[in-house]
Design a protein around this motif. Structure first.
Motif, PDB file in Angstrom:
ATOM      1  N   ARG A  20     -37.391 -51.472  14.090  1.00 36.04           N
ATOM      2  CA  ARG A  20     -37.528 -50.611  12.909  1.00 36.04           C
ATOM      3  C   ARG A  20     -38.368 -51.269  11.825  1.00 36.04           C
ATOM      4  O   ARG A  20     -39.284 -50.655  11.265  1.00 36.04           O
ATOM      5  CB  ARG A  20     -36.133 -50.262  12.362  1.00 36.04           C
ATOM      6  N   TRP A  21     -38.084 -52.547  11.522  1.00 34.09           N
ATOM      7  CA  TRP A  21     -38.843 -53.199  10.446  1.00 34.09           C
ATOM      8  C   TRP A  21     -40.305 -53.408  10.867  1.00 34.09           C
ATOM      9  O   TRP A  21     -41.205 -53.337  10.032  1.00 34.09           O
ATOM     10  CB  TRP A  21     -38.224 -54.544  10.067  1.00 34.09           C
ATOM     11  N   LEU A  41     -45.933 -43.984  15.252  1.00 36.20           N
ATOM     12  CA  LEU A  41     -44.781 -44.868  15.106  1.00 36.20           C
ATOM     13  C   LEU A  41     -43.663 -44.513  16.082  1.00 36.20           C
ATOM     14  O   LEU A  41     -43.525 -43.366  16.502  1.00 36.20           O
ATOM     15  CB  LEU A  41     -44.243 -44.801  13.677  1.00 36.20           C
ATOM     16  N   GLY A  42     -42.865 -45.512  16.413  1.00 28.47           N
ATOM     17  CA  GLY A  42     -41.724 -45.316  17.301  1.00 28.47           C
ATOM     18  C   GLY A  42     -40.409 -45.273  16.564  1.00 28.47           C
ATOM     19  O   GLY A  42     -39.355 -45.491  17.176  1.00 28.47           O
ATOM     20  N   ILE A  43     -40.429 -44.972  15.265  1.00 25.79           N
ATOM     21  CA  ILE A  43     -39.188 -44.859  14.513  1.00 25.79           C
ATOM     22  C   ILE A  43     -38.374 -43.696  15.083  1.00 25.79           C
ATOM     23  O   ILE A  43     -38.882 -42.595  15.260  1.00 25.79           O
ATOM     24  CB  ILE A  43     -39.472 -44.639  13.019  1.00 25.79           C
ATOM     25  N   LEU A  64     -46.534 -48.603  29.149  1.00 24.75           N
ATOM     26  CA  LEU A  64     -46.165 -47.981  27.881  1.00 24.75           C
ATOM     27  C   LEU A  64     -47.148 -46.903  27.461  1.00 24.75           C
ATOM     28  O   LEU A  64     -48.330 -46.945  27.818  1.00 24.75           O
ATOM     29  CB  LEU A  64     -46.096 -49.043  26.783  1.00 24.75           C
ATOM     30  N   ASP A  65     -46.644 -45.970  26.657  1.00 28.20           N
ATOM     31  CA  ASP A  65     -47.529 -44.998  26.031  1.00 28.20           C
ATOM     32  C   ASP A  65     -48.075 -45.589  24.736  1.00 28.20           C
ATOM     33  O   ASP A  65     -47.922 -46.784  24.481  1.00 28.20           O
ATOM     34  CB  ASP A  65     -46.795 -43.677  25.787  1.00 28.20           C
ATOM     35  N   TYR A  66     -48.703 -44.750  23.913  1.00 28.82           N
ATOM     36  CA  TYR A  66     -49.348 -45.301  22.711  1.00 28.82           C
ATOM     37  C   TYR A  66     -48.375 -45.557  21.571  1.00 28.82           C
ATOM     38  O   TYR A  66     -48.807 -45.971  20.488  1.00 28.82           O
ATOM     39  CB  TYR A  66     -50.495 -44.404  22.241  1.00 28.82           C
ATOM     40  N   ARG A  67     -47.072 -45.344  21.771  1.00 29.81           N
ATOM     41  CA  ARG A  67     -46.052 -45.849  20.841  1.00 29.81           C
ATOM     42  C   ARG A  67     -45.486 -47.119  21.464  1.00 29.81           C
ATOM     43  O   ARG A  67     -44.304 -47.185  21.832  1.00 29.81           O
ATOM     44  CB  ARG A  67     -44.959 -44.799  20.630  1.00 29.81           C
ATOM     45  N   SER A  68     -46.334 -48.108  21.584  1.00 26.65           N
ATOM     46  CA  SER A  68     -46.018 -49.265  22.423  1.00 26.65           C
ATOM     47  C   SER A  68     -45.371 -50.423  21.684  1.00 26.65           C
ATOM     48  O   SER A  68     -44.746 -51.287  22.302  1.00 26.65           O
ATOM     49  CB  SER A  68     -47.290 -49.766  23.103  1.00 26.65           C
ATOM     50  N   THR A  69     -45.510 -50.469  20.366  1.00 25.81           N
ATOM     51  CA  THR A  69     -45.018 -51.644  19.645  1.00 25.81           C
ATOM     52  C   THR A  69     -43.506 -51.860  19.790  1.00 25.81           C
ATOM     53  O   THR A  69     -43.068 -53.012  19.903  1.00 25.81           O
ATOM     54  CB  THR A  69     -45.421 -51.588  18.161  1.00 25.81           C
ATOM     55  N   PRO A  70     -42.657 -50.810  19.806  1.00 23.85           N
ATOM     56  CA  PRO A  70     -41.225 -51.079  19.974  1.00 23.85           C
ATOM     57  C   PRO A  70     -40.897 -51.842  21.247  1.00 23.85           C
ATOM     58  O   PRO A  70     -40.113 -52.803  21.221  1.00 23.85           O
ATOM     59  CB  PRO A  70     -40.611 -49.670  19.982  1.00 23.85           C
ATOM     60  N   ALA A  71     -41.493 -51.444  22.377  1.00 18.78           N
ATOM     61  CA  ALA A  71     -41.205 -52.123  23.646  1.00 18.78           C
ATOM     62  C   ALA A  71     -41.738 -53.548  23.653  1.00 18.78           C
ATOM     63  O   ALA A  71     -41.121 -54.449  24.223  1.00 18.78           O
ATOM     64  CB  ALA A  71     -41.801 -51.334  24.807  1.00 18.78           C
ATOM     65  N   GLY A 241     -42.785 -37.491  12.848  1.00 20.39           N
ATOM     66  CA  GLY A 241     -43.664 -36.543  13.528  1.00 20.39           C
ATOM     67  C   GLY A 241     -44.540 -37.222  14.555  1.00 20.39           C
ATOM     68  O   GLY A 241     -44.273 -38.337  14.996  1.00 20.39           O
ATOM     69  N   HIS A 242     -45.622 -36.524  14.948  1.00 17.82           N
ATOM     70  CA  HIS A 242     -46.492 -37.069  15.986  1.00 17.82           C
ATOM     71  C   HIS A 242     -47.221 -38.319  15.508  1.00 17.82           C
ATOM     72  O   HIS A 242     -47.419 -39.261  16.269  1.00 17.82           O
ATOM     73  CB  HIS A 242     -47.514 -36.022  16.421  1.00 17.82           C
ATOM     74  N   PHE A 243     -47.631 -38.308  14.257  1.00 14.76           N
ATOM     75  CA  PHE A 243     -48.303 -39.475  13.690  1.00 14.76           C
ATOM     76  C   PHE A 243     -47.934 -39.596  12.222  1.00 14.76           C
ATOM     77  O   PHE A 243     -47.445 -38.642  11.615  1.00 14.76           O
ATOM     78  CB  PHE A 243     -49.827 -39.398  13.862  1.00 14.76           C
ATOM     79  N   LEU A 244     -48.153 -40.762  11.666  1.00 10.82           N
ATOM     80  CA  LEU A 244     -47.816 -41.020  10.274  1.00 10.82           C
ATOM     81  C   LEU A 244     -48.631 -40.087   9.375  1.00 10.82           C
ATOM     82  O   LEU A 244     -49.855 -40.016   9.490  1.00 10.82           O
ATOM     83  CB  LEU A 244     -48.119 -42.483   9.931  1.00 10.82           C
ATOM     84  N   GLY A 245     -47.930 -39.362   8.502  1.00 10.13           N
ATOM     85  CA  GLY A 245     -48.599 -38.387   7.653  1.00 10.13           C
ATOM     86  C   GLY A 245     -48.723 -37.023   8.295  1.00 10.13           C
ATOM     87  O   GLY A 245     -49.480 -36.172   7.812  1.00 10.13           O
ATOM     88  N   ASP A 246     -47.992 -36.779   9.393  1.00  6.92           N
ATOM     89  CA  ASP A 246     -48.031 -35.501  10.100  1.00  6.92           C
ATOM     90  C   ASP A 246     -47.827 -34.355   9.105  1.00  6.92           C
ATOM     91  O   ASP A 246     -46.813 -34.291   8.415  1.00  6.92           O
ATOM     92  CB  ASP A 246     -46.912 -35.481  11.148  1.00  6.92           C
ATOM     93  N   PRO A 247     -48.788 -33.413   9.008  1.00  5.10           N
ATOM     94  CA  PRO A 247     -48.677 -32.329   8.019  1.00  5.10           C
ATOM     95  C   PRO A 247     -47.480 -31.409   8.251  1.00  5.10           C
ATOM     96  O   PRO A 247     -46.936 -30.853   7.298  1.00  5.10           O
ATOM     97  CB  PRO A 247     -50.000 -31.570   8.169  1.00  5.10           C
TER      98      PRO A 247
END
Length: 344
Positions: A20-21, A41-43, A64-71, A241-247
């Protein structure tokens, strides 16, 4: 809960806090303009990732998919090298060439792809290699529910079942494929689609790290025993959402702030020439319906996987673990920001 169970939960919670951090650090870097492109993000996926990766060892590989940082964080990849990679530093995990969507570490047997559905065939390759080596290794593929309609993933599921490969397919189901509800474009439903290849499917609450860990333990054990692949279907929220700032997310969380953006859309209804008024009204109605669907399915605060795990630990313990994780990430972030200043 037994002492062993308590120790496991503590380890899982610490890992979830690190994830999370780290994701919040990525958001900060992006908002400061240090990370380019969309930020996925993977939050909300912390329990899924920590629960699965906690069952792996050095024999195992992950696609991994493109939300890879958590793994990557859960796998033990150096936090500073991850953050440096995201800001394009030559000192980053991949020399600054991969960004957050194409993170790889040969040392940790981990590779990510920005192509939707690609973790499936990559995991089959990892699984075939593991079986050839004969050391009991397994492969894990992480992907979202939107990837289930990709042909390469369907072929990978079929291949893994036909060849009885030691692969665990982990579908992170947040009910959305970018801006479309998955139920509107997945014929037969997500569970029937994923379960159509004859392999076991375990549906779990992806907000409950202990449930995920238990299901993953069964799937990994099955792969190590040479009994073939398994699908884990884990429901989990994704509040950003899908990406940071998702409308779409902003539409439901800050309607007042978006009034200035909505006004031109309404004004266009009467502009001539253009499409017939009825067609324009229908389009605006569709946008409104989409925003309403986001609001209905927006994860409540009680759905936060970290909060759920924290409630099962003594308050002092959960607070102490959170502080440990935050300090680790803050130290890494400080190094990255320091390098960014020196390069400026």
């Amino acid at each position: 809960m037994s002492s062993t169970g308590t120790e496991q939960l503590q380890a899982l919670y610490l890992q979830m806090c690190r994830i999370r951090w780290t994701e919040q650090a990525l958001a900060l870097l992006w908002r400061r303009g240090l990370a380019s492109g969309e930020m996925h993000l993977g939050i909300g996926e912390e329990a899924v990732v920590a629960g699965v990766v906690g069952n792996l060892d050095d024999r195992d590989a992950m696609a991994l998919d493109y939300r890879s940082t958590p793994a990557l964080v859960a796998r033990g990849v150096d936090l500073t090298s991850i953050l440096l990679e995201v800001v394009g530093s030559p000192s980053g995990l991949c020399g600054g060439r991969g960004g957050h969507m194409h993170l790889m570490s040969r040392e940790h047997l981990v590779a990510a792809s920005g192509v939707v559905g690609a973790p499936g065939p990559l995991a089959c390759g990892f699984g075939l290699a593991a079986r050839t080596k004969g050391k009991g290794g397994v492969a894990v593929a992480f992907f979202g529910d939107g990837a289930v309609n990709e042909g390469m993933l369907m072929e990978a599921l079929n291949l893994a079942a036909a060849w009885r490969l030691p692969v665990v397919f982990v579908c992170k189901d947040n009910r959305w494929a970018v801006t479309t509800r998955s139920s509107e474009l997945t014929g037969g439903g997500l569970r029937r689609r994923l379960g159509a290849f004859g392999m076991p499917l375990d549906r779990v609450d992806g907000r409950d790290v202990e449930s995920v860990a238990a299901a993953a333990a069964r799937a990994v054990a099955r792969g190590r025993a040479g009994r073939g692949p398994t699908v884990l279907l884990a429901s989990c929220p994704r509040p950003e959402g899908h990406f940071l700032g998702d409308p779409l997310v902003r539409l439901t969380s800050a309607v007042g702030e978006l009034a200035a953006e909505v006004r031109p859309l309404v004004a266009e209804l009467v502009v001539r020439p253009g499409a017939p008024l009825a067609q324009r009204l229908s389009a605006v109605k569709g946008i409104g319906g989409k925003a309403a669907a986001v609001a209905v399915h927006a994860p409540a605060r009680t759905s936060d996987p970290l909060r759920r795990a924290a409630r099962r630990l003594p308050e002092a313990t959960s607070r102490e673990l959170a502080v440990v994780a935050r300090r680790e990430v803050e130290t890494a972030l400080g190094r990255v920001l320091g390098e960014a200043v020196s390069r400026a």
